[in-house]
Design a protein around this motif. Structure first.
Motif, PDB file in Angstrom:
ATOM      1  N   GLN A  26       0.838  -1.187   0.000  1.00 16.96           N
ATOM      2  CA  GLN A  26       0.000   0.000   0.000  1.00 16.96           C
ATOM      3  C   GLN A  26       0.877   1.242   0.000  1.00 16.96           C
ATOM      4  O   GLN A  26       1.478   1.599   1.021  1.00 16.96           O
ATOM      5  CB  GLN A  26      -0.914   0.003   1.236  1.00 16.96           C
ATOM      6  CG  GLN A  26      -1.806  -1.210   1.330  1.00 16.96           C
ATOM      7  CD  GLN A  26      -2.783  -1.305   0.179  1.00 16.96           C
ATOM      8  OE1 GLN A  26      -3.277  -0.295  -0.307  1.00 16.96           O
ATOM      9  NE2 GLN A  26      -3.049  -2.513  -0.274  1.00 16.96           N
ATOM     10  N   PRO A  27       1.024   1.919  -1.155  1.00 13.65           N
ATOM     11  CA  PRO A  27       1.864   3.098  -1.201  1.00 13.65           C
ATOM     12  C   PRO A  27       1.333   4.210  -0.316  1.00 13.65           C
ATOM     13  O   PRO A  27       0.138   4.392  -0.181  1.00 13.65           O
ATOM     14  CB  PRO A  27       1.821   3.496  -2.690  1.00 13.65           C
ATOM     15  CG  PRO A  27       0.554   2.905  -3.214  1.00 13.65           C
ATOM     16  CD  PRO A  27       0.329   1.658  -2.438  1.00 13.65           C
ATOM     17  N   THR A  32       0.804  12.376   3.541  1.00 10.00           N
ATOM     18  CA  THR A  32       0.196  11.666   4.670  1.00 10.00           C
ATOM     19  C   THR A  32       1.135  10.591   5.222  1.00 10.00           C
ATOM     20  O   THR A  32       0.679   9.651   5.849  1.00 10.00           O
ATOM     21  CB  THR A  32      -1.129  11.015   4.228  1.00 10.00           C
ATOM     22  OG1 THR A  32      -0.872  10.108   3.137  1.00 10.00           O
ATOM     23  CG2 THR A  32      -2.117  12.073   3.772  1.00 10.00           C
ATOM     24  N   ASP A  33       2.419  10.733   4.950  1.00  9.33           N
ATOM     25  CA  ASP A  33       3.382   9.724   5.373  1.00  9.33           C
ATOM     26  C   ASP A  33       3.580   9.780   6.888  1.00  9.33           C
ATOM     27  O   ASP A  33       4.094  10.762   7.423  1.00  9.33           O
ATOM     28  CB  ASP A  33       4.704   9.964   4.641  1.00  9.33           C
ATOM     29  CG  ASP A  33       5.777   8.982   5.082  1.00  9.33           C
ATOM     30  OD1 ASP A  33       5.412   7.919   5.594  1.00  9.33           O
ATOM     31  OD2 ASP A  33       6.959   9.292   4.916  1.00  9.33           O
ATOM     32  N   ASP A  34       3.196   8.686   7.564  1.00 14.63           N
ATOM     33  CA  ASP A  34       3.366   8.613   9.013  1.00 14.63           C
ATOM     34  C   ASP A  34       4.321   7.492   9.397  1.00 14.63           C
ATOM     35  O   ASP A  34       4.303   7.013  10.527  1.00 14.63           O
ATOM     36  CB  ASP A  34       2.013   8.407   9.695  1.00 14.63           C
ATOM     37  CG  ASP A  34       1.380   7.061   9.340  1.00 14.63           C
ATOM     38  OD1 ASP A  34       1.823   6.445   8.351  1.00 14.63           O
ATOM     39  OD2 ASP A  34       0.454   6.637  10.060  1.00 14.63           O
ATOM     40  N   SER A  35       5.161   7.048   8.447  1.00 10.36           N
ATOM     41  CA  SER A  35       6.034   5.902   8.683  1.00 10.36           C
ATOM     42  C   SER A  35       6.979   6.133   9.849  1.00 10.36           C
ATOM     43  O   SER A  35       7.189   5.233  10.680  1.00 10.36           O
ATOM     44  CB  SER A  35       6.833   5.579   7.419  1.00 10.36           C
ATOM     45  OG  SER A  35       7.555   6.721   6.979  1.00 10.36           O
ATOM     46  N   LEU A  36       7.543   7.314   9.953  1.00 11.03           N
ATOM     47  CA  LEU A  36       8.471   7.607  11.049  1.00 11.03           C
ATOM     48  C   LEU A  36       7.728   7.816  12.362  1.00 11.03           C
ATOM     49  O   LEU A  36       8.121   7.280  13.406  1.00 11.03           O
ATOM     50  CB  LEU A  36       9.290   8.850  10.696  1.00 11.03           C
ATOM     51  CG  LEU A  36      10.306   9.309  11.751  1.00 11.03           C
ATOM     52  CD1 LEU A  36      11.292   8.196  12.062  1.00 11.03           C
ATOM     53  CD2 LEU A  36      11.036  10.559  11.279  1.00 11.03           C
ATOM     54  N   THR A  37       6.631   8.551  12.300  1.00 11.86           N
ATOM     55  CA  THR A  37       5.848   8.819  13.509  1.00 11.86           C
ATOM     56  C   THR A  37       5.318   7.527  14.117  1.00 11.86           C
ATOM     57  O   THR A  37       5.320   7.346  15.343  1.00 11.86           O
ATOM     58  CB  THR A  37       4.675   9.751  13.184  1.00 11.86           C
ATOM     59  OG1 THR A  37       5.183  10.953  12.603  1.00 11.86           O
ATOM     60  CG2 THR A  37       3.878  10.084  14.430  1.00 11.86           C
ATOM     61  N   LYS A 238       7.127   0.864   0.503  1.00  7.27           N
ATOM     62  CA  LYS A 238       6.883   1.851  -0.538  1.00  7.27           C
ATOM     63  C   LYS A 238       6.247   3.116   0.046  1.00  7.27           C
ATOM     64  O   LYS A 238       5.274   3.046   0.788  1.00  7.27           O
ATOM     65  CB  LYS A 238       5.963   1.268  -1.609  1.00  7.27           C
ATOM     66  CG  LYS A 238       6.677   0.500  -2.707  1.00  7.27           C
ATOM     67  CD  LYS A 238       7.437   1.439  -3.634  1.00  7.27           C
ATOM     68  CE  LYS A 238       8.031   0.685  -4.813  1.00  7.27           C
ATOM     69  NZ  LYS A 238       8.820   1.582  -5.687  1.00  7.27           N
ATOM     70  N   GLY A 239       6.811   4.261  -0.302  1.00  7.49           N
ATOM     71  CA  GLY A 239       6.233   5.527   0.113  1.00  7.49           C
ATOM     72  C   GLY A 239       6.570   5.975   1.511  1.00  7.49           C
ATOM     73  O   GLY A 239       6.037   6.987   1.977  1.00  7.49           O
ATOM     74  N   SER A 240       7.459   5.270   2.209  1.00 10.70           N
ATOM     75  CA  SER A 240       7.807   5.666   3.587  1.00 10.70           C
ATOM     76  C   SER A 240       8.930   6.698   3.542  1.00 10.70           C
ATOM     77  O   SER A 240      10.044   6.453   3.994  1.00 10.70           O
ATOM     78  CB  SER A 240       8.214   4.446   4.407  1.00 10.70           C
ATOM     79  OG  SER A 240       9.250   3.737   3.765  1.00 10.70           O
TER      80      SER A 240
END
Length: 492
Positions: A26-27, A32-37, A238-240
């Motif tokens: 899921q890209p 709206t990237d919350d990968s780090l948070t 993907k997308g992080s």
């Protein structure tokens, strides 16, 4: 077409659709990237790792405790420290790592991963943190026969499945036959047994093996590798983008301080030297004990699941509710028609996407559900083998259908099917070895750890074989005792 074929096909199609949906990455959009948070909020950084690749990652025995160590682990610790979270290492087979990342089982892959074009279609990569060429491990006695990759025409060359080395053998050694295995220790064992003629591995790893084993040597394979694919990078979902930026920042700091050459590789070499000089398997008794514990525990729970579900399926298939019979038949047919390994991976990576299930639970459940299909057939066959006159006599004496099954038919059937049921239980102990592919610390998994730490192939296998025999022989004696007791009670 068989009257139930449509149901089997529907059942299979549903499972395939679920697995495809689960594996679809899921890209995440940059806005709206919350990968780090997300990682910082949960407080852990979970890295996927296949610890059989020294000096990058491997297991060792430190003060009697099993630890995953190596250059990649130190890099992971530094990244986790910079993010302010705790590092968690999730171990599994190398060719399962991509699936684990795409299905959210891990936050990143840090396991000697090369950023190939094919992999970039499914995941994003950090900047390269280490660059190394590809060497070929050979027997020292064959050093005069081989000079580089062109010397292996009509020879068998091994590589870890899913690695860049495996692809290089296929692409740049057309005259050689590639032999793929899941584990580097197995490849070394095959080389020593003259099953293969060479092993293509990253030079750092190849030199580590050669320095730790006087019978091996490493030569330059002289492979042509693109700049990006010759290095190692961290695979990310993907997308992080936020996580990617943070990881790249840590990698830049590690490079600036030259920590890999000054700290991480020397520390890994020390562990390798210590493990290679350990001359007794007694030093690793806790590994084998832990493996036996997991194997017995998984087998016991799987037997309970198999018997309860299997007997239930048998009674349903002998019953009169048509739609339930068809569903039970479809389940048994499908499970018996697919490999247990695939079922283990489906439950862990597929169903586990919708509900976070641990590797131990997924492996145990898969083995139990698989066993239920075979136990069902054993019960059904035993019940149908009882003469109809037994049922008719019981009913004529006023027993209900349920009481007839409970007090007359089933006790006789259980006595008859006990040998077949016991054989299923014994086979189940050996089949639990499959769960090692998803990182469950069963006996096979622990055996591979000892192989990687000691650079010995045959002795750990021999010990594991003896331990499996002890477990199965003990169960055989117990089953024989119970069978004798049942026959005695029937005779009395």
């Amino acid at each position: 077409m068989h009257k139930h074929t449509w149901l089997y096909l529907l059942f299979a199609s549903l499972l395939v659709w679920l697995l495809a949906a689960a594996a679809q990455p899921q890209p995440v959009q940059a806005a709206t990237d919350d990968s780090l948070t997300r990682i910082q909020q949960k407080g852990t950084l979970v890295i996927g790792n296949s610890p059989n690749y020294p000096p990058y990652e491997f297991t060792t025995n430190v003060n009697g405790k099993e630890q995953v160590v190596g250059m990649d682990i130190e890099i992971g610790k530094q990244i986790a420290k910079d993010l302010g979270v705790k590092l968690v290492v999730k171990r599994m087979d190398f060719d399962s790592l991509l699936v684990a990342l795409e299905t959210g089982k891990v936050d990143m892959i840090l396991s000697g991963f090369s950023p190939t074009a094919e992999r970039k279609q499914h995941v994003d990569f950090s900047n390269t943190y280490y660059t190394s060429k590809q060497d070929i491990i050979i027997l020292k006695t064959d050093k005069g026969l081989y000079s580089d990759r062109k010397s292996f025409n009509d020879k068998k060359v091994g590589a870890v499945v899913g690695s860049i080395a495996y692809n290089l053998v296929k692409q740049q050694m057309p005259g050689a036959k590639v032999v793929g295995m899941q584990n580097a220790s197995d490849l070394v064992l095959a080389l020593k047994a003259h099953k293969i003629d060479g092993i293509v591995k990253d030079s750092a790893s190849a030199v580590a093996y050669a320095n730790s084993d006087p019978t091996l040597a490493a030569i330059d394979g002289k492979f042509t590798v693109s700049g990006a694919e010759s290095g190692n990078a961290i695979a990310l979902p993907k997308g992080s983008y936020a996580l990617q930026a943070a990881v790249n920042k840590s990698i830049a700091k590690i490079k600036r301080k030259d920590q890999i050459n000054k700290q991480f590789l020397p520390a890994a070499s020390k562990y390798i030297s210590t493990g290679a000089k350990t001359h007794t398997m007694w030093h690793y008794w806790t590994y084998f004990a832990k493996g036996v514990e997991y194997t017995v525990g998984i087998s016991l729970v799987a037997v309970i699941i198999g018997v309860l579900l299997g007997s239930g399926l048998a009674f349903v298939r002998l019953g009169k509710i048509t739609w339930l019979k068809k569903l039970a038949n479809a389940y048994v047919t499908f499970v018996r028609g697919t490999p247990l390994m695939v079922q283990v991976m489906f439950i862990y990576f597929g169903i586990g996407t919708f509900y976070n299930v641990s590797a131990v639970v997924a492996g145990t459940l898969a083995v139990g559900l698989n066993s239920a299909a075979y136990v069902s057939e054993v019960f059904r066959g035993g019940i149908q083998a009882i003469a109809k006159g037994q049922t008719e006599a019981a009913r004529s004496l006023g027993l209900s259908q349920r009481d007839t099954m409970r007090y007359v038919v089933f006790p006789q059937a259980l006595t008859d099917i006990w040998p077949a049921l016991g054989n299923e239980f014994i086979s189940l102990i050996k089949e639990t070895s499959i769960v090692s592919i998803i990182g469950v610390a069963d006996l096979i998994y622990q055996m591979r750890i000892v192989q990687a730490d000691t650079y010995r192939g045959v002795l750990p296998i021999a010990i594991a074989m003896v331990l499996y025999f002890i477990m199965t022989y003990s169960l055989t004696k117990l089953l024989a005792f119970l069978e004798k007791k049942m026959h005695h009670e029937v005779t009395v």
